[in-house]
Write an enzyme that holds these catalytic residues in place. Structure first.
Site, PDB file in Angstrom:
ATOM      1  N   SER A 223       3.984  -2.113  -0.885  1.00  0.00           N
ATOM      2  CA  SER A 223       5.196  -2.848  -1.205  1.00  0.00           C
ATOM      3  C   SER A 223       5.169  -4.228  -0.540  1.00  0.00           C
ATOM      4  O   SER A 223       4.298  -5.032  -0.837  1.00  0.00           O
ATOM      5  CB  SER A 223       6.405  -2.005  -0.787  1.00  0.00           C
ATOM      6  OG  SER A 223       7.604  -2.554  -1.252  1.00  0.00           O
TER       7      SER A 223
ATOM      8  N   HIS B 175       4.505  -2.630  -6.217  1.00  0.00           N
ATOM      9  CA  HIS B 175       5.536  -2.179  -7.152  1.00  0.00           C
ATOM     10  C   HIS B 175       6.658  -3.206  -7.146  1.00  0.00           C
ATOM     11  O   HIS B 175       6.627  -4.169  -6.390  1.00  0.00           O
ATOM     12  CB  HIS B 175       6.040  -0.770  -6.808  1.00  0.00           C
ATOM     13  CG  HIS B 175       6.781  -0.666  -5.508  1.00  0.00           C
ATOM     14  ND1 HIS B 175       7.361   0.491  -5.081  1.00  0.00           N
ATOM     15  CD2 HIS B 175       7.039  -1.575  -4.534  1.00  0.00           C
ATOM     16  CE1 HIS B 175       7.943   0.298  -3.911  1.00  0.00           C
ATOM     17  NE2 HIS B 175       7.754  -0.939  -3.565  1.00  0.00           N
TER      18      HIS B 175
END
EC number: 3.4.21.92
Length: 196
Positions: A101, A126
């Site tokens: 992330s 993501h």
């Protein structure tokens, strides 16, 4: 039983006796920075202040940011990224363990050609997430708009830093995409994979 932060001896120039300092303080003196937790405002401010201080102290000597992070908050992470781009010294990034992330975003933000992953490291990208379920309807709409802007910003940075087309990054950000170190290199998030 917690042992706390390890302490190591350090002798300042001109001093005869070494004093005991925590290991992170000692490593900071060598321009080695660590992100070994979730990104939040506190760690963001600490890393930013260290980068600024060390760049003032010696502007032509690289900084090294070692990353083992599950991700974290978007705004504090972007603040670290912007500082990495702003300071005069190159910031070399090293993924050890996991850069997921916001951790992968910061990994990609290192000086291009100076981004490294250890051979067994994992990288995950993501889209940014939020806690919509806690918001009222009006707040939900405002937060959704802001989240969309953040996603666009993060996507543009990944496109710039990886050299991948917008459609590839956009598609990858639709879900959690985990990569090995070699796959992260092929994806342009890192430039080198360390040799075992």
């Amino acid at each position: 039983m917690p042992i706390g932060v390890p302490r190591v001896p350090f002798r300042s120039p001109g001093e005869e006796d070494a004093s005991w300092v925590d290991i992170y303080n000692r490593l900071y003196r060598e321009r080695l920075l660590f992100l070994g937790q979730e990104v939040d405002s506190e760690i963001s401010n600490q890393l930013i202040s260290l980068m600024v201080y060390l760049s003032i102290e010696e502007e032509n000597k690289d900084l090294y940011l070692f990353i083992n992070s599950p991700g974290g908050w978007v705004i504090p992470g972007i603040a670290i990224y912007d500082t990495m781009q702003f300071v005069q010294p190159d910031v070399q990034t090293v993924c050890m363990g996991l850069a997921a992330s916001m951790g992968s975003f910061l990994l990609a933000g290192g000086e291009i050609t100076k981004r490294l992953a250890f051979p067994h490291a994992r990288v995950m990208i993501h889209q940014p997430a939020s806690s919509f379920y806690e918001a009222q309807t009006g707040e939900f709409i405002l937060e959704a708009e802001e989240l969309l802007k953040m996603r666009e910003t993060i996507t543009r940075v990944y496109v710039q830093r990886t050299g991948k087309p917008l459609w590839v990054i956009s598609e990858d950000m639709e879900r959690d995409v985990f990569m090995s170190a070699a796959e992260a290199q092929a994806h342009g998030i890192v430039d080198l994979v360390a040799v075992e």
